[in-house]
Every structure is written in structure tokens, then in C-alpha cells.
Design a protein around this motif. Structure first.
Motif, PDB file in Angstrom:
ATOM      1  N   VAL A 190       0.820  -1.211   0.000  1.00  0.00           N
ATOM      2  CA  VAL A 190       0.000   0.000   0.000  1.00  0.00           C
ATOM      3  C   VAL A 190       0.857   1.264   0.000  1.00  0.00           C
ATOM      4  CG1 VAL A 190      -1.815   1.296   1.193  1.00  0.00           C
ATOM      5  CG2 VAL A 190      -1.769  -1.209   1.343  1.00  0.00           C
ATOM      6  N   ARG A 191       0.569   2.161  -0.938  1.00  0.00           N
ATOM      7  CA  ARG A 191       1.248   3.449  -1.023  1.00  0.00           C
ATOM      8  C   ARG A 191       0.199   4.521  -0.779  1.00  0.00           C
ATOM      9  NH1 ARG A 191       4.284   8.025  -1.065  1.00  0.00           N
ATOM     10  NH2 ARG A 191       4.935   8.743  -3.136  1.00  0.00           N
ATOM     11  N   MET A 192       0.375   5.318   0.282  1.00  0.00           N
ATOM     12  CA  MET A 192      -0.556   6.401   0.563  1.00  0.00           C
ATOM     13  C   MET A 192      -0.113   7.637  -0.207  1.00  0.00           C
ATOM     14  SD  MET A 192      -2.745   4.964   2.398  1.00  0.00           S
ATOM     15  CE  MET A 192      -3.750   6.420   2.703  1.00  0.00           C
ATOM     16  N   LYS A 193      -1.041   8.179  -0.977  1.00  0.00           N
ATOM     17  CA  LYS A 193      -0.720   9.313  -1.847  1.00  0.00           C
ATOM     18  C   LYS A 193      -1.874  10.315  -1.755  1.00  0.00           C
ATOM     19  CE  LYS A 193       1.601  10.976  -5.512  1.00  0.00           C
ATOM     20  NZ  LYS A 193       2.940  11.543  -5.372  1.00  0.00           N
ATOM     21  N   SER A 194      -1.610  11.450  -1.135  1.00  0.00           N
ATOM     22  CA  SER A 194      -2.654  12.472  -0.970  1.00  0.00           C
ATOM     23  C   SER A 194      -3.922  11.884  -0.351  1.00  0.00           C
ATOM     24  CB  SER A 194      -2.992  13.109  -2.325  1.00  0.00           C
ATOM     25  OG  SER A 194      -1.830  13.626  -2.934  1.00  0.00           O
ATOM     26  N   GLY A 195      -3.730  11.034   0.648  1.00  0.00           N
ATOM     27  CA  GLY A 195      -4.870  10.453   1.348  1.00  0.00           C
ATOM     28  C   GLY A 195      -5.533   9.282   0.646  1.00  0.00           C
ATOM     29  N   LEU A 210      11.805   7.683  -0.319  1.00  0.00           N
ATOM     30  CA  LEU A 210      11.246   6.786   0.699  1.00  0.00           C
ATOM     31  C   LEU A 210      12.218   5.677   1.105  1.00  0.00           C
ATOM     32  CD1 LEU A 210       7.474   6.493  -0.269  1.00  0.00           C
ATOM     33  CD2 LEU A 210       8.529   7.696   1.646  1.00  0.00           C
ATOM     34  N   ASN A 211      13.476   5.784   0.655  1.00  0.00           N
ATOM     35  CA  ASN A 211      14.471   4.804   1.085  1.00  0.00           C
ATOM     36  C   ASN A 211      14.591   4.846   2.608  1.00  0.00           C
ATOM     37  OD1 ASN A 211      16.581   2.874   0.818  1.00  0.00           O
ATOM     38  ND2 ASN A 211      18.099   4.502   0.992  1.00  0.00           N
ATOM     39  N   GLY A 212      14.526   3.680   3.232  1.00  0.00           N
ATOM     40  CA  GLY A 212      14.676   3.597   4.677  1.00  0.00           C
ATOM     41  C   GLY A 212      13.398   3.774   5.480  1.00  0.00           C
ATOM     42  N   CYS A 213      12.281   4.067   4.829  1.00  0.00           N
ATOM     43  CA  CYS A 213      11.046   4.280   5.581  1.00  0.00           C
ATOM     44  C   CYS A 213      10.553   2.968   6.199  1.00  0.00           C
ATOM     45  CB  CYS A 213       9.964   4.902   4.703  1.00  0.00           C
ATOM     46  SG  CYS A 213       9.159   3.744   3.574  1.00  0.00           S
ATOM     47  N   ASP A 214       9.748   3.094   7.242  1.00  0.00           N
ATOM     48  CA  ASP A 214       9.279   1.926   8.005  1.00  0.00           C
ATOM     49  C   ASP A 214       8.037   1.308   7.363  1.00  0.00           C
ATOM     50  OD1 ASP A 214       8.671   0.025   9.845  1.00  0.00           O
ATOM     51  OD2 ASP A 214       8.371   1.408  11.524  1.00  0.00           O
ATOM     52  N   LEU A 215       8.193   0.094   6.853  1.00  0.00           N
ATOM     53  CA  LEU A 215       7.077  -0.590   6.184  1.00  0.00           C
ATOM     54  C   LEU A 215       6.064  -1.156   7.176  1.00  0.00           C
ATOM     55  CD1 LEU A 215       9.112  -2.587   3.489  1.00  0.00           C
ATOM     56  CD2 LEU A 215       7.764  -0.510   3.127  1.00  0.00           C
ATOM     57  N   CYS A 216       6.390  -1.080   8.468  1.00  0.00           N
ATOM     58  CA  CYS A 216       5.482  -1.618   9.499  1.00  0.00           C
ATOM     59  C   CYS A 216       4.640  -0.520  10.126  1.00  0.00           C
ATOM     60  CB  CYS A 216       6.288  -2.334  10.576  1.00  0.00           C
ATOM     61  SG  CYS A 216       7.255  -3.725   9.959  1.00  0.00           S
ATOM     62  N   ASP A 217       4.727   0.696   9.617  1.00  0.00           N
ATOM     63  CA  ASP A 217       3.972   1.819  10.175  1.00  0.00           C
ATOM     64  C   ASP A 217       2.727   2.086   9.331  1.00  0.00           C
ATOM     65  OD1 ASP A 217       2.975   4.140  11.187  1.00  0.00           O
ATOM     66  OD2 ASP A 217       4.718   5.386  10.656  1.00  0.00           O
ATOM     67  N   PRO A 218       1.544   1.710   9.853  1.00  0.00           N
ATOM     68  CA  PRO A 218       0.309   1.876   9.080  1.00  0.00           C
ATOM     69  C   PRO A 218      -0.094   3.335   8.858  1.00  0.00           C
ATOM     70  CG  PRO A 218      -0.198   1.162  11.303  1.00  0.00           C
ATOM     71  CD  PRO A 218       1.298   1.092  11.157  1.00  0.00           C
ATOM     72  N   SER A 219       0.589   4.253   9.542  1.00  0.00           N
ATOM     73  CA  SER A 219       0.291   5.667   9.317  1.00  0.00           C
ATOM     74  C   SER A 219       1.322   6.295   8.383  1.00  0.00           C
ATOM     75  CB  SER A 219       0.260   6.429  10.657  1.00  0.00           C
ATOM     76  OG  SER A 219       1.547   6.431  11.241  1.00  0.00           O
ATOM     77  N   GLY A 220       2.249   5.470   7.860  1.00  0.00           N
ATOM     78  CA  GLY A 220       3.283   5.969   6.971  1.00  0.00           C
ATOM     79  C   GLY A 220       2.819   6.044   5.524  1.00  0.00           C
ATOM     80  N   GLU A 221       3.760   6.342   4.622  1.00  0.00           N
ATOM     81  CA  GLU A 221       3.431   6.492   3.204  1.00  0.00           C
ATOM     82  C   GLU A 221       3.511   5.181   2.440  1.00  0.00           C
ATOM     83  OE1 GLU A 221       4.940  10.069   1.107  1.00  0.00           O
ATOM     84  OE2 GLU A 221       6.089  10.415   2.945  1.00  0.00           O
ATOM     85  N   LEU A 222       4.147   4.184   3.051  1.00  0.00           N
ATOM     86  CA  LEU A 222       4.334   2.901   2.365  1.00  0.00           C
ATOM     87  C   LEU A 222       4.353   1.783   3.398  1.00  0.00           C
ATOM     88  CD1 LEU A 222       5.007   1.613  -0.449  1.00  0.00           C
ATOM     89  CD2 LEU A 222       7.432   1.896   0.158  1.00  0.00           C
ATOM     90  N   PHE A 223       3.454   0.825   3.242  1.00  0.00           N
ATOM     91  CA  PHE A 223       3.418  -0.296   4.193  1.00  0.00           C
ATOM     92  C   PHE A 223       2.823  -1.526   3.511  1.00  0.00           C
ATOM     93  CE2 PHE A 223      -0.189   2.550   4.810  1.00  0.00           C
ATOM     94  CZ  PHE A 223      -1.286   1.699   4.698  1.00  0.00           C
ATOM     95  N   ILE A 224       2.858  -2.650   4.211  1.00  0.00           N
ATOM     96  CA  ILE A 224       2.361  -3.911   3.638  1.00  0.00           C
ATOM     97  C   ILE A 224       1.346  -4.525   4.584  1.00  0.00           C
ATOM     98  CG2 ILE A 224       2.997  -6.174   2.737  1.00  0.00           C
ATOM     99  CD1 ILE A 224       5.816  -5.129   2.270  1.00  0.00           C
ATOM    100  N   GLU A 225       0.207  -4.924   4.026  1.00  0.00           N
ATOM    101  CA  GLU A 225      -0.846  -5.538   4.822  1.00  0.00           C
ATOM    102  C   GLU A 225      -0.864  -7.038   4.620  1.00  0.00           C
ATOM    103  OE1 GLU A 225      -3.987  -1.818   4.916  1.00  0.00           O
ATOM    104  OE2 GLU A 225      -4.217  -3.370   3.400  1.00  0.00           O
ATOM    105  N   ALA A 226      -1.276  -7.759   5.650  1.00  0.00           N
ATOM    106  CA  ALA A 226      -1.305  -9.221   5.612  1.00  0.00           C
ATOM    107  C   ALA A 226      -2.261  -9.721   4.540  1.00  0.00           C
ATOM    108  CB  ALA A 226      -1.720  -9.761   6.972  1.00  0.00           C
ATOM    109  N   ALA A 227      -1.977 -10.914   4.027  1.00  0.00           N
ATOM    110  CA  ALA A 227      -2.874 -11.553   3.062  1.00  0.00           C
ATOM    111  C   ALA A 227      -4.155 -11.939   3.784  1.00  0.00           C
ATOM    112  CB  ALA A 227      -2.209 -12.789   2.472  1.00  0.00           C
ATOM    113  N   SER A 228      -5.277 -11.915   3.053  1.00  0.00           N
ATOM    114  CA  SER A 228      -6.548 -12.256   3.689  1.00  0.00           C
ATOM    115  C   SER A 228      -6.634 -13.751   3.966  1.00  0.00           C
ATOM    116  CB  SER A 228      -7.722 -11.809   2.811  1.00  0.00           C
ATOM    117  OG  SER A 228      -7.631 -12.411   1.540  1.00  0.00           O
TER     118      SER A 228
END
Length: 205
Positions: A26-31, A141-159
Motif C-alpha cells: 500500500v502506497r498512501m498518496k494524498s490520502g 522513501l528509502n529507509g522508511c518503516d514498512l510496518c507503520d500503518p500511518s506511513g506512506e508505504l506499508f504492507i498488509e497481511a494476506a486475507s
DNA sequence: CGGCCGATTATCT
DNA sequence: GATAATCGGCCGG
């Protein structure tokens, strides 16, 4: 869906590469959420792996790979492309999982607009540099935290857990001057069915 | 569809 | 100075 915990990334590169299949990038872009299901990955692990950038040891570029797991390693190559990795294994051991392909899910039209080529509209996000273009990712975004759900880039678990019979392995792609056995070890993982059919029949979204 | 090739520049030797 | 975890356009089958 829940953001992946750091403990998931703090494991062997091969296990993480396997388990990221079916997860949602997930990439957050302008909300807005630009997202896609991860369908192809590759593992790069340790200074001995002659295909891994860490073969050169600690340098400004590889420093992120030596850091804590669950962060983004985004590097520039071929004079024009950015590639996205997830840093894995415990801090101090340099390893990463390259994200090679995703199946676009949310805000697909917007993602297509970030791609320079309008040709091959069926192939918007099926390459490591294509997906970074589609998600508007680069060195910022190099080095950003992929575990932060309030960040700009993160990964969600498979359903749901992807069955082993839907996972295919093979040699890593694009290694031309890398010596054996590193050139041929089967450290690439991909979902067999890469299209729309996949996520519908498996209940993703 | 598959193979070949040029683009373009940060990074490391 | 050489190389690169790639892509897209162009060609032939």
C-alpha cells in the motif's frame, strides 16, 4: 487488513520472500490508497551472496540493509530505474526481499497515469521498476518503516494463507555477471496465477 | 510471442 | 572506467 508485524520480516530472506506473496503493498498518496497484491519476489541474503549488493560490505548504499528489518531499501539502477525491497533478517545481517511484481487493486487508473509508457496497458505493474513507477516511489522513501500503518508505504497481511501449490520458484532474474551458484539458486518466488482471476477466486478484495 | 538493443547515471573498483 | 536485481521499442516468425 492488519499491517505486517516487524517479527515477520525478522526471519530468513527465503521465508519472508515466500510469505510476502498474496500480501498487499500500500502506497498512501494524498490520502488515497494505491495498492496491489504482491505476486513475485526475490531473496538477496548476506555478503556471501554474490548477487546481493551487500557483497561489497557496508557502504552508504547498503547501510539500510544492515539496519532493522521491516524497512524499505529503495535503490537506483540502470541509470533510470528505482527498485523496492523490504529489509529482512535481524539487524546487523544484510538481506532484503525485492518486490518484482504486483497485481494492481486500488486506484488502478491513477497508478497507470504515473507510468511513462501507455503501451502494454495489461502490464502496468508486472516488473520491479514498473511497480515503483506506478506507486510513485523513488529514493525519497528509502529507509522508511514498512510496518507503520500511518506511513506512506506499508504492507498488509494476506486475507488468507497462499497454498504451496500456488507458489512457483526459480532462479533470480537479470544476473549476468554473477558467478555460480548464486546466479542459479532458486530464490525467486511467484504466484502461479498472476491475473484478476487469482484475486477473485481466492477472495482477495 | 520472443530476442535484441539503446537509454542513462549512481555506485563501486 | 565498468557495470547494473530494467524497460520499451523494433524486428522477425
Amino acid at each position: 487488513m492488519a499491517c505486517l508485524p516487524r517479527s515477520l520480516f525478522e526471519r530468513s530472506a527465503l521465508q519472508v520472500a515466500r510469505d510476502l506473496l498474496g500480501c498487499c503493498l500500500v502506497r498512501m498518496k494524498s490520502g488515497r490508497r494505491l495498492s496491489g497484491i504482491i505476486v513475485e519476489t526475490e531473496a538477496y541474503q548476506g555478503e556471501e551472496d554474490q548477487a546481493c549488493h551487500a557483497r561489497a560490505g557496508r557502504t552508504p548504499r547498503t547501510e539500510v540493509m544492515y539496519g532493522p528489518p521491516g524497512h524499505a531499501y529503495i535503490y537506483f539502477t540502470y541509470g533510470m530505474h528505482w527498485l523496492l525491497n523490504a529489509v529482512v533478517e535481524p539487524e546487523g545481517f544484510p538481506a532484503a526481499v525485492l518486490l518484482r511484481s504486483i497485481t494492481a487493486v486500488e486506484n488502478v487508473e491513477e497508478m497507470a497515469r504515473y507510468r511513462p509508457s501507455l503501451a502494454n496497458t495489461k502490464h502496468w505493474t508486472d516488473g520491479p521498476a514498473k511497480l515503483t513507477q506506478a506507486l510513485d516511489l523513488d529514493g525519497r522513501l528509502n529507509g522508511c518503516d514498512l510496518c507503520d500503518p500511518s506511513g506512506e508505504l506499508f504492507i498488509e497481511a494476506a486475507s488468507q494463507v497462499l497454498p504451496d501449490d500456488q507458489v512457483e520458484t526459480g532462479p533470480r532474474v537479470g544476473l549476468f555477471t554473477v558467478p555460480e551458484p548464486w546466479k542459479s539458486v532458486p530464490w525467486r518466488f511467484q504466484v502461479r496465477i498472476k491475473n484478476l482471476e487469482f484475486r477473485i477466486s481466492n477472495g482477495f478484495f
